[in-house]
Motif scaffolding. Structure first.
Motif, PDB file in Angstrom:
ATOM      1  N   ARG A  10      28.025  36.003 -23.953  1.00  0.00           N
ATOM      2  CA  ARG A  10      27.007  35.659 -24.952  1.00  0.00           C
ATOM      3  C   ARG A  10      25.585  36.008 -24.503  1.00  0.00           C
ATOM      4  N   PRO A  11      25.170  35.716 -23.267  1.00  0.00           N
ATOM      5  CA  PRO A  11      23.800  36.092 -22.871  1.00  0.00           C
ATOM      6  C   PRO A  11      23.572  37.598 -22.974  1.00  0.00           C
ATOM      7  N   ALA A  12      24.586  38.393 -22.599  1.00  0.00           N
ATOM      8  CA  ALA A  12      24.449  39.847 -22.679  1.00  0.00           C
ATOM      9  C   ALA A  12      24.337  40.293 -24.133  1.00  0.00           C
ATOM     10  N   ALA A  13      25.118  39.660 -25.015  1.00  0.00           N
ATOM     11  CA  ALA A  13      25.067  40.002 -26.442  1.00  0.00           C
ATOM     12  C   ALA A  13      23.708  39.645 -27.039  1.00  0.00           C
ATOM     13  N   THR A  14      23.189  38.484 -26.656  1.00  0.00           N
ATOM     14  CA  THR A  14      21.882  38.056 -27.158  1.00  0.00           C
ATOM     15  C   THR A  14      20.786  39.020 -26.707  1.00  0.00           C
ATOM     16  N   ARG A  15      20.850  39.415 -25.442  1.00  0.00           N
ATOM     17  CA  ARG A  15      19.873  40.366 -24.903  1.00  0.00           C
ATOM     18  C   ARG A  15      19.982  41.703 -25.630  1.00  0.00           C
ATOM     19  N   MET A  16      21.211  42.133 -25.890  1.00  0.00           N
ATOM     20  CA  MET A  16      21.429  43.391 -26.595  1.00  0.00           C
ATOM     21  C   MET A  16      20.815  43.350 -27.991  1.00  0.00           C
ATOM     22  N   LYS A  17      21.026  42.238 -28.705  1.00  0.00           N
ATOM     23  CA  LYS A  17      20.459  42.103 -30.048  1.00  0.00           C
ATOM     24  C   LYS A  17      18.937  42.214 -30.015  1.00  0.00           C
ATOM     25  N   GLN A  18      18.322  41.556 -29.030  1.00  0.00           N
ATOM     26  CA  GLN A  18      16.863  41.584 -28.923  1.00  0.00           C
ATOM     27  C   GLN A  18      16.349  43.009 -28.723  1.00  0.00           C
ATOM     28  N   LEU A  19      17.045  43.771 -27.897  1.00  0.00           N
ATOM     29  CA  LEU A  19      16.620  45.140 -27.619  1.00  0.00           C
ATOM     30  C   LEU A  19      16.875  46.058 -28.811  1.00  0.00           C
ATOM     31  N   ILE A  20      18.011  45.868 -29.480  1.00  0.00           N
ATOM     32  CA  ILE A  20      18.321  46.706 -30.643  1.00  0.00           C
ATOM     33  C   ILE A  20      17.286  46.499 -31.739  1.00  0.00           C
ATOM     34  N   VAL A  21      16.914  45.252 -31.971  1.00  0.00           N
ATOM     35  CA  VAL A  21      15.892  44.947 -32.980  1.00  0.00           C
ATOM     36  C   VAL A  21      14.586  45.661 -32.656  1.00  0.00           C
ATOM     37  N   LYS A  22      14.284  45.769 -31.367  1.00  0.00           N
ATOM     38  CA  LYS A  22      13.040  46.433 -30.954  1.00  0.00           C
ATOM     39  C   LYS A  22      13.073  47.922 -31.268  1.00  0.00           C
ATOM     40  N   TYR A  23      14.223  48.568 -30.996  1.00  0.00           N
ATOM     41  CA  TYR A  23      14.308  50.023 -31.140  1.00  0.00           C
ATOM     42  C   TYR A  23      14.906  50.475 -32.474  1.00  0.00           C
ATOM     43  N   LEU A  24      15.626  49.572 -33.153  1.00  0.00           N
ATOM     44  CA  LEU A  24      16.177  49.860 -34.476  1.00  0.00           C
ATOM     45  C   LEU A  24      15.837  48.693 -35.406  1.00  0.00           C
ATOM     46  N   PRO A  25      14.572  48.523 -35.731  1.00  0.00           N
ATOM     47  CA  PRO A  25      14.149  47.345 -36.510  1.00  0.00           C
ATOM     48  C   PRO A  25      14.779  47.261 -37.894  1.00  0.00           C
ATOM     49  N   GLN A  26      15.270  48.387 -38.396  1.00  0.00           N
ATOM     50  CA  GLN A  26      15.873  48.394 -39.734  1.00  0.00           C
ATOM     51  C   GLN A  26      17.354  48.046 -39.711  1.00  0.00           C
ATOM     52  N   ALA A  27      17.915  47.822 -38.538  1.00  0.00           N
ATOM     53  CA  ALA A  27      19.357  47.632 -38.409  1.00  0.00           C
ATOM     54  C   ALA A  27      19.801  46.232 -38.850  1.00  0.00           C
ATOM     55  N   ASP A  28      20.968  46.190 -39.498  1.00  0.00           N
ATOM     56  CA  ASP A  28      21.670  44.929 -39.729  1.00  0.00           C
ATOM     57  C   ASP A  28      22.695  44.796 -38.613  1.00  0.00           C
ATOM     58  N   ILE A  29      22.553  43.762 -37.782  1.00  0.00           N
ATOM     59  CA  ILE A  29      23.375  43.636 -36.583  1.00  0.00           C
ATOM     60  C   ILE A  29      24.505  42.648 -36.833  1.00  0.00           C
ATOM     61  N   TYR A  30      25.719  43.066 -36.523  1.00  0.00           N
ATOM     62  CA  TYR A  30      26.906  42.232 -36.702  1.00  0.00           C
ATOM     63  C   TYR A  30      27.515  41.946 -35.327  1.00  0.00           C
TER      64      TYR A  30
END
Length: 251
Positions: A10-30
């Motif tokens: 879970r911590p790795a997934a949370t960190r991944m989401k934070q980074l994806i939002v930064k570089y792909l702000p238009q993404a819908d993350i599942y």
């Protein structure tokens, strides 16, 4: 854009989401999806994602099993704790990766590759799995620890278990009261140990076979473990790991 995260930590997934939002702000993350079974079910019932971030080692096995059960046409960025040599082999096959812990700059470069359509979505899973098999793996036979001003070497076969507490990693030996601080994370240590001798019980513990004192049935098909030289009475194994743990005990 639909982005799927397959990651059992879970911590790795949370960190991944934070980074994806930064570089792909238009993404819908599942996600995060934390197992082969949950990923297969999701992929069979949901629209095809535009991009998948996928850990290799999941709670119930290697993620390649997902792609054996479901046809995947999405580009995939793997995350892995394997060493640099295996990672270089991935690059030769035009499959991108992120080495844990995730480096934000490497993630940004991987996303740029995706945007520039440099991925090859058709995966040769057999070839990838072969590349991931350890080639002449050397497992750690001793750990260096500092005791005051002295440096001491502790043989691995004298280690009872490793555990993390308050962002610090400890090594407990077979001798009562003898524990030492290590400069490694549990994820790093897990890769250094002979898997027939040590098992990752959960996010906090890696235990040697000799340290297992009691194995008790617990609620929701989980197991409760009692370790020698440990006062922690709440060491649990998730139901996703139960089968693998039993197999390890019976190896």
């Amino acid at each position: 854009m639909r982005v799927l995260i397959i990651e059992d930590e879970r911590p790795a997934a949370t960190r991944m989401k934070q980074l994806i939002v930064k570089y792909l702000p238009q993404a819908d993350i599942y996600g995060h999806l934390d197992s082969i079974s949950s990923a297969v079910k999701w992929l069979q019932n949901e629209p095809t994602p535009d991009l998948i971030f996928c850990d290799i080692e999941l709670a119930d096995g290697q993620s390649f099993e997902i792609f054996e059960q479901v046809e995947i046409k999405s580009p995939i960025i793997f995350t892995t704790a394997y060493d640099q040599f295996a990672i270089k082999a991935f690059k030769l096959n035009s499959i991108d990766y992120l080495l844990k812990p995730i480096d934000p700059e490497e993630l940004e470069q991987a996303i740029l590759k995706f945007k520039n359509q440099q991925f090859q979505p058709q995966l040769d899973l057999g070839q990838i799995q072969q590349l991931l098999k350890p080639q002449g793996v050397h497992y750690k036979s001793r750990f260096m620890v500092k005791i005051g001003e002295k440096i001491q070497s502790i043989p691995t076969d004298e280690v009872s278990y490793f555990f993390s507490a308050e962002r610090t990693t400890f090594m407990q030996t077979n001798e009562v009261g003898k524990r030492y601080i290590l400069d490694y994370t549990l994820d790093q240590i897990e890769e250094m140990l002979e898997p027939t001798n040590f098992f990752r019980l959960n996010r906090k513990y890696i235990a040697s076979f000799k340290s297992i004192d009691q194995v008790l049935s617990y609620s929701n098909s989980r197991l409760k473990i009692k370790l020698k030289n440990s006062e922690d009475n709440d060491i649990l194994i998730s139901r996703e790991k139960v089968a693998k743990f039993k197999e390890w005990l019976d190896d």
